[in-house]
Design a protein around this motif. Structure first.
Motif, PDB file in Angstrom:
ATOM      1  N   ALA A  74      -0.889 -88.929 -13.062  1.00  0.00           N
ATOM      2  CA  ALA A  74      -0.703 -89.167 -14.494  1.00  0.00           C
ATOM      3  C   ALA A  74       0.775 -89.017 -14.847  1.00  0.00           C
ATOM      4  CB  ALA A  74      -1.536 -88.184 -15.305  1.00  0.00           C
ATOM      5  N   THR A  75       1.203 -89.660 -15.917  1.00  0.00           N
ATOM      6  CA  THR A  75       2.595 -89.579 -16.354  1.00  0.00           C
ATOM      7  C   THR A  75       2.671 -88.916 -17.713  1.00  0.00           C
ATOM      8  OG1 THR A  75       3.207 -91.582 -15.145  1.00  0.00           O
ATOM      9  CG2 THR A  75       4.670 -90.899 -16.930  1.00  0.00           C
ATOM     10  N   PHE A  76       3.562 -87.949 -17.844  1.00  0.00           N
ATOM     11  CA  PHE A  76       3.810 -87.267 -19.108  1.00  0.00           C
ATOM     12  C   PHE A  76       5.200 -87.650 -19.598  1.00  0.00           C
ATOM     13  CE2 PHE A  76       0.567 -84.827 -17.069  1.00  0.00           C
ATOM     14  CZ  PHE A  76      -0.214 -84.297 -18.093  1.00  0.00           C
ATOM     15  N   GLU A  77       5.273 -87.977 -20.877  1.00  0.00           N
ATOM     16  CA  GLU A  77       6.562 -88.415 -21.412  1.00  0.00           C
ATOM     17  C   GLU A  77       6.603 -88.178 -22.917  1.00  0.00           C
ATOM     18  OE1 GLU A  77       9.449 -92.367 -21.130  1.00  0.00           O
ATOM     19  OE2 GLU A  77       7.279 -92.565 -20.873  1.00  0.00           O
ATOM     20  N   ALA A  78       7.757 -87.732 -23.402  1.00  0.00           N
ATOM     21  CA  ALA A  78       8.014 -87.623 -24.841  1.00  0.00           C
ATOM     22  C   ALA A  78       9.232 -88.500 -25.123  1.00  0.00           C
ATOM     23  CB  ALA A  78       8.282 -86.172 -25.242  1.00  0.00           C
ATOM     24  N   PRO A  79       9.020 -89.785 -25.402  1.00  0.00           N
ATOM     25  CA  PRO A  79      10.127 -90.758 -25.386  1.00  0.00           C
ATOM     26  C   PRO A  79      10.979 -90.808 -26.644  1.00  0.00           C
ATOM     27  CG  PRO A  79       8.087 -91.872 -25.920  1.00  0.00           C
ATOM     28  CD  PRO A  79       7.723 -90.429 -25.659  1.00  0.00           C
ATOM     29  N   GLU A  80      10.707 -89.916 -27.601  1.00  0.00           N
ATOM     30  CA  GLU A  80      11.407 -90.044 -28.885  1.00  0.00           C
ATOM     31  C   GLU A  80      12.926 -89.974 -28.765  1.00  0.00           C
ATOM     32  OE1 GLU A  80       7.250 -88.880 -29.875  1.00  0.00           O
ATOM     33  OE2 GLU A  80       8.709 -88.311 -28.353  1.00  0.00           O
ATOM     34  N   VAL A  81      13.440 -89.108 -27.904  1.00  0.00           N
ATOM     35  CA  VAL A  81      14.891 -88.978 -27.769  1.00  0.00           C
ATOM     36  C   VAL A  81      15.499 -90.291 -27.288  1.00  0.00           C
ATOM     37  CG1 VAL A  81      16.734 -87.842 -26.489  1.00  0.00           C
ATOM     38  CG2 VAL A  81      14.838 -86.496 -27.394  1.00  0.00           C
ATOM     39  N   ARG A  82      14.889 -90.877 -26.272  1.00  0.00           N
ATOM     40  CA  ARG A  82      15.415 -92.136 -25.734  1.00  0.00           C
ATOM     41  C   ARG A  82      15.320 -93.257 -26.761  1.00  0.00           C
ATOM     42  NH1 ARG A  82      12.005 -92.640 -22.276  1.00  0.00           N
ATOM     43  NH2 ARG A  82      10.751 -94.370 -23.066  1.00  0.00           N
ATOM     44  N   LEU A  83      14.213 -93.323 -27.473  1.00  0.00           N
ATOM     45  CA  LEU A  83      14.020 -94.398 -28.446  1.00  0.00           C
ATOM     46  C   LEU A  83      14.946 -94.242 -29.650  1.00  0.00           C
ATOM     47  CD1 LEU A  83      10.144 -94.578 -28.266  1.00  0.00           C
ATOM     48  CD2 LEU A  83      11.743 -96.291 -27.430  1.00  0.00           C
ATOM     49  N   ARG A  84      15.194 -93.005 -30.018  1.00  0.00           N
ATOM     50  CA  ARG A  84      16.125 -92.786 -31.138  1.00  0.00           C
ATOM     51  C   ARG A  84      17.561 -93.111 -30.731  1.00  0.00           C
ATOM     52  NH1 ARG A  84      14.408 -89.995 -35.537  1.00  0.00           N
ATOM     53  NH2 ARG A  84      16.448 -89.099 -35.924  1.00  0.00           N
TER      54      ARG A  84
ATOM     55  N   LYS B  43      14.163 -81.338 -19.349  1.00  0.00           N
ATOM     56  CA  LYS B  43      13.896 -82.651 -18.748  1.00  0.00           C
ATOM     57  C   LYS B  43      12.986 -83.499 -19.636  1.00  0.00           C
ATOM     58  CE  LYS B  43      14.389 -81.339 -13.876  1.00  0.00           C
ATOM     59  NZ  LYS B  43      13.681 -81.230 -12.566  1.00  0.00           N
ATOM     60  N   LEU B  44      11.904 -82.919 -20.099  1.00  0.00           N
ATOM     61  CA  LEU B  44      10.897 -83.686 -20.818  1.00  0.00           C
ATOM     62  C   LEU B  44      11.358 -84.082 -22.209  1.00  0.00           C
ATOM     63  CD1 LEU B  44       7.910 -84.670 -20.565  1.00  0.00           C
ATOM     64  CD2 LEU B  44       7.263 -82.577 -21.756  1.00  0.00           C
ATOM     65  N   VAL B  45      12.014 -83.162 -22.897  1.00  0.00           N
ATOM     66  CA  VAL B  45      12.352 -83.386 -24.307  1.00  0.00           C
ATOM     67  C   VAL B  45      13.804 -83.817 -24.487  1.00  0.00           C
ATOM     68  CG1 VAL B  45      12.395 -82.361 -26.598  1.00  0.00           C
ATOM     69  CG2 VAL B  45      10.592 -81.721 -25.001  1.00  0.00           C
ATOM     70  N   LEU B  46      14.749 -83.000 -24.039  1.00  0.00           N
ATOM     71  CA  LEU B  46      16.156 -83.296 -24.317  1.00  0.00           C
ATOM     72  C   LEU B  46      16.639 -84.530 -23.550  1.00  0.00           C
ATOM     73  CD1 LEU B  46      17.647 -79.685 -24.352  1.00  0.00           C
ATOM     74  CD2 LEU B  46      16.799 -81.054 -26.267  1.00  0.00           C
TER      75      LEU B  46
ATOM     76  N   GLU C  96      12.866 -87.474 -19.940  1.00  0.00           N
ATOM     77  CA  GLU C  96      12.473 -87.905 -18.606  1.00  0.00           C
ATOM     78  C   GLU C  96      10.947 -87.901 -18.478  1.00  0.00           C
ATOM     79  OE1 GLU C  96      14.303 -85.564 -15.589  1.00  0.00           O
ATOM     80  OE2 GLU C  96      16.346 -85.996 -16.253  1.00  0.00           O
ATOM     81  N   ALA C  97      10.417 -88.850 -17.747  1.00  0.00           N
ATOM     82  CA  ALA C  97       8.989 -88.872 -17.459  1.00  0.00           C
ATOM     83  C   ALA C  97       8.696 -87.953 -16.279  1.00  0.00           C
ATOM     84  CB  ALA C  97       8.536 -90.293 -17.151  1.00  0.00           C
ATOM     85  N   MET C  98       7.539 -87.289 -16.327  1.00  0.00           N
ATOM     86  CA  MET C  98       7.103 -86.413 -15.250  1.00  0.00           C
ATOM     87  C   MET C  98       5.737 -86.858 -14.771  1.00  0.00           C
ATOM     88  SD  MET C  98       7.984 -82.547 -16.516  1.00  0.00           S
ATOM     89  CE  MET C  98       9.677 -82.012 -16.809  1.00  0.00           C
ATOM     90  N   ASP C  99       5.525 -86.795 -13.452  1.00  0.00           N
ATOM     91  CA  ASP C  99       4.171 -87.061 -12.978  1.00  0.00           C
ATOM     92  C   ASP C  99       3.334 -85.800 -13.136  1.00  0.00           C
ATOM     93  OD1 ASP C  99       4.711 -85.361 -10.777  1.00  0.00           O
ATOM     94  OD2 ASP C  99       5.290 -87.036  -9.511  1.00  0.00           O
ATOM     95  N   GLY C 100       2.018 -85.962 -12.975  1.00  0.00           N
ATOM     96  CA  GLY C 100       1.119 -84.842 -13.202  1.00  0.00           C
ATOM     97  C   GLY C 100       1.371 -83.677 -12.274  1.00  0.00           C
ATOM     98  N   SER C 101       1.774 -83.963 -11.044  1.00  0.00           N
ATOM     99  CA  SER C 101       2.041 -82.898 -10.096  1.00  0.00           C
ATOM    100  C   SER C 101       3.209 -82.030 -10.560  1.00  0.00           C
ATOM    101  CB  SER C 101       2.346 -83.491  -8.716  1.00  0.00           C
ATOM    102  OG  SER C 101       2.551 -82.473  -7.771  1.00  0.00           O
ATOM    103  N   THR C 102       4.274 -82.670 -11.048  1.00  0.00           N
ATOM    104  CA  THR C 102       5.437 -81.929 -11.524  1.00  0.00           C
ATOM    105  C   THR C 102       5.128 -81.196 -12.818  1.00  0.00           C
ATOM    106  OG1 THR C 102       6.907 -83.572 -10.529  1.00  0.00           O
ATOM    107  CG2 THR C 102       7.863 -82.115 -12.192  1.00  0.00           C
TER     108      THR C 102
END
Length: 244
Positions: free
Chosen positions: A130-140, A173-176, A179-185
């Motif tokens: 699975a992939t976890f991502e909070a893309p708001e920083v990149r999109l902004r 990594k995730l927010v600032l 970056e996308a993270m896989d489920g294992s990470t």
């Protein structure tokens, strides 16, 4: 078939999100209304013999739980504000469940609001791919020159991250860095049980095992709710203040 499917087995409630088999948009009024209704049903049918709630984030083959960040203008901003508010209500409902809850993540989670729903559970089992991502920083940072910037994540998302996954490297990594993270990470940073599954089909069963072994046979639902809120006071305070 609706967005949310509810069933029970051996005292465990199973709430499956993403019944259409594709990417689900957490900002649609229909989805959030269905989710709220199902959580009310779970709370209303809870009994002393109930063992817990497993919420399965399925999203279908190749699907993602995401926010619609492509629409611009005032309408998109208003929709985002409503989605943040209604998601906070769902988070509050999860905090008020009188038994253990676990998120079974068998699909991608690609938004801060979807991430908030996952983190609002007591524990989780996650598919390693699975992939976890909070893309708001990149999109902004790159709005394509259209002038519309997606809203920043509401403050209760940050509170949940601090309470449930208190690792600075993960938040960086995730927010600032967005970056996308896989489920294992992602699962490696998880504060609770280490339940990373090789197969998508294993996740729900793993989550059910978590809730059925979390507490003993004698259950006091109100005491469980009070204990949960005392363990994660920052998240509970943040979501209540946001709704107020």
């Amino acid at each position: 078939m609706g967005f949310c499917q509810l069933s029970t087995k051996n005292g465990v409630f199973f709430l499956t999100l993403g019944g259409h088999g594709g990417g689900e948009n957490y900002r649609t009024e229909q989805f959030i209304a269905e989710l709220e209704q199902k959580l009310k049903e779970v709370r209303g049918h809870a009994r002393p013999s109930s063992k817990g709630l497993v919420t399965t984030f399925a999203a279908g083959e190749g699907g993602s739980f995401c926010d619609d960040v492509d629409n611009g203008g005032t309408s998109a901003a208003a929709t985002a504000e409503l989605a943040a508010y209604r998601t906070a209500e769902a988070v509050r409902a999860l905090f008020d469940m009188p038994f253990p809850t676990a998120a079974a993540v068998a699909g991608d989670v690609r938004s801060s609001l979807a991430l908030a729903l996952v983190l609002a559970h007591d524990d989780m089992a996650v598919w390693k791919e699975a992939t976890f991502e909070a893309p708001e920083v990149r999109l902004r940072r790159d709005d394509g020159g259209g002038g519309y910037l997606p809203p920043a994540p509401p403050p209760y998302v940050a509170a949940l991250l601090r309470d449930k996954a208190p690792y600075p490297m993960m938040r960086s990594k995730l927010v600032l860095r967005s970056e996308a993270m896989d489920g294992s990470t992602f699962g490696g940073y998880w504060y609770m049980t280490d339940s990373r599954c090789d197969g998508r089909e294993e996740v729900t069963g793993e989550a059910a095992g978590i809730v059925t072994t979390s507490i003993g046979k004698v259950r006091d639902g109100e005491a469980y709710v009070a204990t949960r809120k005392s363990f994660f006071p920052e998240s509970w305070k943040a979501v209540c203040e946001f709704l107020a």
